[in-house]
Design a protein around this motif. Structure first.
Motif, PDB file in Angstrom:
ATOM      1  N   PHE A   1      28.843  42.627  52.172  1.00 25.72           N
ATOM      2  CA  PHE A   1      29.711  41.820  51.650  1.00 25.72           C
ATOM      3  C   PHE A   1      30.318  42.134  49.990  1.00 25.72           C
ATOM      4  CE2 PHE A   1      28.132  38.518  54.466  1.00 25.72           C
ATOM      5  CZ  PHE A   1      29.380  38.176  55.204  1.00 25.72           C
ATOM      6  N   THR A   2      29.495  42.861  49.518  1.00 28.25           N
ATOM      7  CA  THR A   2      29.808  43.273  47.972  1.00 28.25           C
ATOM      8  C   THR A   2      30.910  44.495  48.272  1.00 28.25           C
ATOM      9  OG1 THR A   2      27.765  42.688  47.003  1.00 28.25           O
ATOM     10  CG2 THR A   2      29.093  44.356  45.783  1.00 28.25           C
ATOM     11  N   ALA A   3      30.509  45.513  49.472  1.00 28.76           N
ATOM     12  CA  ALA A   3      31.397  46.580  49.521  1.00 28.76           C
ATOM     13  C   ALA A   3      32.793  46.031  50.143  1.00 28.76           C
ATOM     14  CB  ALA A   3      30.857  47.510  50.839  1.00 28.76           C
ATOM     15  N   LEU A   4      32.840  45.185  50.874  1.00 32.74           N
ATOM     16  CA  LEU A   4      34.132  44.655  51.385  1.00 32.74           C
ATOM     17  C   LEU A   4      34.875  43.801  50.361  1.00 32.74           C
ATOM     18  CD1 LEU A   4      32.747  42.964  54.694  1.00 32.74           C
ATOM     19  CD2 LEU A   4      34.689  44.607  54.502  1.00 32.74           C
ATOM     20  N   ALA A   5      34.215  43.191  49.481  1.00 32.53           N
ATOM     21  CA  ALA A   5      34.707  42.499  48.356  1.00 32.53           C
ATOM     22  C   ALA A   5      35.612  43.709  47.436  1.00 32.53           C
ATOM     23  CB  ALA A   5      33.863  41.671  47.389  1.00 32.53           C
ATOM     24  N   LEU A   6      34.815  44.519  47.213  1.00 31.45           N
ATOM     25  CA  LEU A   6      35.433  45.660  46.209  1.00 31.45           C
ATOM     26  C   LEU A   6      36.554  46.450  46.947  1.00 31.45           C
ATOM     27  CD1 LEU A   6      32.081  47.220  44.741  1.00 31.45           C
ATOM     28  CD2 LEU A   6      33.933  45.951  43.654  1.00 31.45           C
ATOM     29  N   ILE A   7      36.473  46.663  48.421  1.00 31.13           N
ATOM     30  CA  ILE A   7      37.739  47.054  49.077  1.00 31.13           C
ATOM     31  C   ILE A   7      38.541  45.997  48.841  1.00 31.13           C
ATOM     32  CG2 ILE A   7      38.377  47.664  51.392  1.00 31.13           C
ATOM     33  CD1 ILE A   7      35.635  48.546  51.958  1.00 31.13           C
ATOM     34  N   PHE A   8      38.619  44.933  49.174  1.00 29.72           N
ATOM     35  CA  PHE A   8      39.706  43.796  48.918  1.00 29.72           C
ATOM     36  C   PHE A   8      40.153  43.898  47.581  1.00 29.72           C
ATOM     37  CE2 PHE A   8      38.028  41.117  52.700  1.00 29.72           C
ATOM     38  CZ  PHE A   8      38.894  41.817  53.648  1.00 29.72           C
ATOM     39  N   SER A   9      39.520  44.074  46.567  1.00 27.47           N
ATOM     40  CA  SER A   9      39.955  44.095  45.210  1.00 27.47           C
ATOM     41  C   SER A   9      40.900  45.398  45.148  1.00 27.47           C
ATOM     42  CB  SER A   9      38.863  44.383  44.395  1.00 27.47           C
ATOM     43  OG  SER A   9      37.988  43.140  44.314  1.00 27.47           O
ATOM     44  N   TYR A  10      40.542  46.755  45.774  1.00 28.86           N
ATOM     45  CA  TYR A  10      41.128  47.597  45.671  1.00 28.86           C
ATOM     46  C   TYR A  10      42.447  47.699  46.406  1.00 28.86           C
ATOM     47  CZ  TYR A  10      42.745  52.625  45.761  1.00 28.86           C
ATOM     48  OH  TYR A  10      43.388  53.771  45.739  1.00 28.86           O
ATOM     49  N   VAL A  11      42.492  47.238  47.625  1.00 31.15           N
ATOM     50  CA  VAL A  11      43.656  47.030  48.396  1.00 31.15           C
ATOM     51  C   VAL A  11      44.529  46.000  47.545  1.00 31.15           C
ATOM     52  CG1 VAL A  11      44.530  45.767  50.462  1.00 31.15           C
ATOM     53  CG2 VAL A  11      42.365  47.148  50.713  1.00 31.15           C
ATOM     54  N   GLU A  12      44.178  44.977  47.082  1.00 32.77           N
ATOM     55  CA  GLU A  12      45.188  44.213  46.317  1.00 32.77           C
ATOM     56  C   GLU A  12      45.985  44.919  45.203  1.00 32.77           C
ATOM     57  OE1 GLU A  12      44.784  39.630  45.510  1.00 32.77           O
ATOM     58  OE2 GLU A  12      43.382  40.663  44.367  1.00 32.77           O
TER      59      GLU A  12
ATOM     60  N   PRO B   1      53.119  36.876  36.061  1.00 29.05           N
ATOM     61  CA  PRO B   1      52.604  37.910  35.294  1.00 29.05           C
ATOM     62  C   PRO B   1      50.913  37.690  35.886  1.00 29.05           C
ATOM     63  CG  PRO B   1      54.094  37.154  33.753  1.00 29.05           C
ATOM     64  CD  PRO B   1      54.180  36.501  34.989  1.00 29.05           C
ATOM     65  N   GLY B   2      50.264  38.647  36.487  1.00 31.00           N
ATOM     66  CA  GLY B   2      49.107  38.498  36.611  1.00 31.00           C
ATOM     67  C   GLY B   2      48.471  37.851  37.705  1.00 31.00           C
ATOM     68  N   ALA B   3      49.384  37.271  38.207  1.00 26.82           N
ATOM     69  CA  ALA B   3      49.087  36.544  39.616  1.00 26.82           C
ATOM     70  C   ALA B   3      48.929  37.412  40.839  1.00 26.82           C
ATOM     71  CB  ALA B   3      50.054  35.622  40.150  1.00 26.82           C
ATOM     72  N   LYS B   4      47.768  37.219  41.502  1.00 31.39           N
ATOM     73  CA  LYS B   4      47.465  37.998  42.652  1.00 31.39           C
ATOM     74  C   LYS B   4      46.870  37.275  43.803  1.00 31.39           C
ATOM     75  CE  LYS B   4      43.898  39.977  40.581  1.00 31.39           C
ATOM     76  NZ  LYS B   4      42.829  40.937  40.292  1.00 31.39           N
ATOM     77  N   LEU B   5      47.101  37.812  45.062  1.00 31.62           N
ATOM     78  CA  LEU B   5      46.353  36.869  46.019  1.00 31.62           C
ATOM     79  C   LEU B   5      44.830  36.425  46.188  1.00 31.62           C
ATOM     80  CD1 LEU B   5      48.152  39.005  48.757  1.00 31.62           C
ATOM     81  CD2 LEU B   5      48.531  36.457  48.539  1.00 31.62           C
ATOM     82  N   GLY B   6      44.147  37.263  45.442  1.00 28.29           N
ATOM     83  CA  GLY B   6      42.896  36.873  45.364  1.00 28.29           C
ATOM     84  C   GLY B   6      41.797  37.473  46.362  1.00 28.29           C
ATOM     85  N   LEU B   7      42.348  38.381  47.166  1.00 29.72           N
ATOM     86  CA  LEU B   7      41.800  38.676  48.489  1.00 29.72           C
ATOM     87  C   LEU B   7      40.125  38.756  48.423  1.00 29.72           C
ATOM     88  CD1 LEU B   7      44.094  41.456  49.785  1.00 29.72           C
ATOM     89  CD2 LEU B   7      44.028  39.166  50.512  1.00 29.72           C
TER      90      LEU B   7
ATOM     91  N   VAL C   1      50.066  26.261  40.223  1.00 26.16           N
ATOM     92  CA  VAL C   1      50.690  26.329  41.873  1.00 26.16           C
ATOM     93  C   VAL C   1      50.483  27.570  42.555  1.00 26.16           C
ATOM     94  CG1 VAL C   1      53.212  26.554  42.733  1.00 26.16           C
ATOM     95  CG2 VAL C   1      52.850  24.573  41.105  1.00 26.16           C
ATOM     96  N   ALA C   2      50.519  28.623  41.587  1.00 25.74           N
ATOM     97  CA  ALA C   2      49.958  29.866  42.400  1.00 25.74           C
ATOM     98  C   ALA C   2      48.611  29.852  42.683  1.00 25.74           C
ATOM     99  CB  ALA C   2      50.276  31.040  41.216  1.00 25.74           C
ATOM    100  N   GLY C   3      47.601  29.093  41.910  1.00 27.40           N
ATOM    101  CA  GLY C   3      46.233  29.115  42.452  1.00 27.40           C
ATOM    102  C   GLY C   3      46.199  28.170  43.611  1.00 27.40           C
ATOM    103  N   GLU C   4      46.972  27.345  43.681  1.00 27.66           N
ATOM    104  CA  GLU C   4      46.744  26.183  44.814  1.00 27.66           C
ATOM    105  C   GLU C   4      47.510  27.095  46.107  1.00 27.66           C
ATOM    106  OE1 GLU C   4      48.843  22.746  44.051  1.00 27.66           O
ATOM    107  OE2 GLU C   4      47.315  22.384  42.326  1.00 27.66           O
ATOM    108  N   VAL C   5      48.454  27.836  46.092  1.00 26.27           N
ATOM    109  CA  VAL C   5      49.018  28.426  47.153  1.00 26.27           C
ATOM    110  C   VAL C   5      47.971  29.571  47.575  1.00 26.27           C
ATOM    111  CG1 VAL C   5      50.838  30.072  47.853  1.00 26.27           C
ATOM    112  CG2 VAL C   5      51.436  27.994  46.530  1.00 26.27           C
ATOM    113  N   THR C   6      47.571  30.468  46.592  1.00 28.11           N
ATOM    114  CA  THR C   6      46.589  31.550  47.027  1.00 28.11           C
ATOM    115  C   THR C   6      45.558  31.138  47.504  1.00 28.11           C
ATOM    116  OG1 THR C   6      45.941  31.703  44.641  1.00 28.11           O
ATOM    117  CG2 THR C   6      47.537  33.231  45.313  1.00 28.11           C
ATOM    118  N   GLY C   7      44.971  29.801  46.936  1.00 29.17           N
ATOM    119  CA  GLY C   7      43.624  29.007  47.348  1.00 29.17           C
ATOM    120  C   GLY C   7      43.736  28.776  48.633  1.00 29.17           C
ATOM    121  N   LEU C   8      44.696  28.101  49.125  1.00 28.37           N
ATOM    122  CA  LEU C   8      45.101  27.735  50.461  1.00 28.37           C
ATOM    123  C   LEU C   8      45.040  28.920  51.616  1.00 28.37           C
ATOM    124  CD1 LEU C   8      45.781  25.357  52.675  1.00 28.37           C
ATOM    125  CD2 LEU C   8      48.229  25.948  51.780  1.00 28.37           C
ATOM    126  N   LEU C   9      45.862  29.857  51.203  1.00 30.48           N
ATOM    127  CA  LEU C   9      45.683  31.016  52.169  1.00 30.48           C
ATOM    128  C   LEU C   9      44.312  31.749  52.266  1.00 30.48           C
ATOM    129  CD1 LEU C   9      48.943  32.924  50.729  1.00 30.48           C
ATOM    130  CD2 LEU C   9      48.616  31.442  52.794  1.00 30.48           C
TER     131      LEU C   9
END
Length: 167
Positions: free
Chosen positions: A14-25, A35-41, A141-149
């Motif tokens: 899970f840690t490796a997957l989280a790091l991969i998702f951070s890199y993919v993002e 500015p600074g808004a991300k998906l939060g994969l 709004v950005a946090g709610e949208v990304t949180g929903l996704l």
């Protein structure tokens, strides 16, 4: 002892997957106009571990991922901002989950909004002005949208791995 080894191995995956998702993002050239808004994969893994393994494991994953990805892909200020947002987000998600009144998506939405609030509070301290607080509605709004996704994705993953025990 064998069960503990299995748990450590699963946590490592899970840690490796989280790091991969951070890199993919970092590679996704999406500009949200905020500015600074991300998906939060990477938060996919935190929410998934919260539901499948427990609070301690999810907290450990969140902090480990933030620190490692900060050193690998960011800087010290990035770690500070991410930790503040991540810890507040995690606290809110735990409280919402424990209340049994929110779906996975609702818990994730609360976490997304809290993450941005935590980062904004640190920004106010760093720049020594409350005026960055005017940015709060956009960040919520950005946090709610990304949180929903993220919440909808975790819900789907949980449905698909329903019969799999991770602990």
């Amino acid at each position: 002892m064998r069960l503990r080894g299995r748990k450590v191995a699963i946590f490592g995956v899970f840690t490796a997957l989280a790091l991969i998702f951070s890199y993919v993002e970092l590679l996704i050239p999406i500009n949200f106009g905020i500015p600074g808004a991300k998906l939060g994969l990477a938060n996919l893994m935190t929410v998934l571990v919260l539901y499948k393994m427990g609070i301690k494991e999810a907290m450990a994953l969140s902090v480990t991922r933030i620190i490692l990805s900060g050193f690998m892909f960011g800087n010290l200020f990035g770690i500070l901002y991410s930790l503040s947002g991540g810890l507040l987000s995690f606290l809110v998600m735990v409280l919402l989950k424990k209340s049994d009144r929110f779906s996975v998506a609702g818990v994730s939405i609360g976490g997304g909004a809290a993450h941005n609030i935590g980062q904004l509070l640190v920004a106010m301290v760093v720049v020594q002005t409350y005026q960055v607080g005017y940015y709060l509605p956009v960040l919520l709004v950005a946090g709610e949208v990304t949180g929903l996704l993220i919440g909808l994705e975790v819900k789907e993953v949980l449905k698909r791995i329903q019969g799999i025990s991770l602990v």
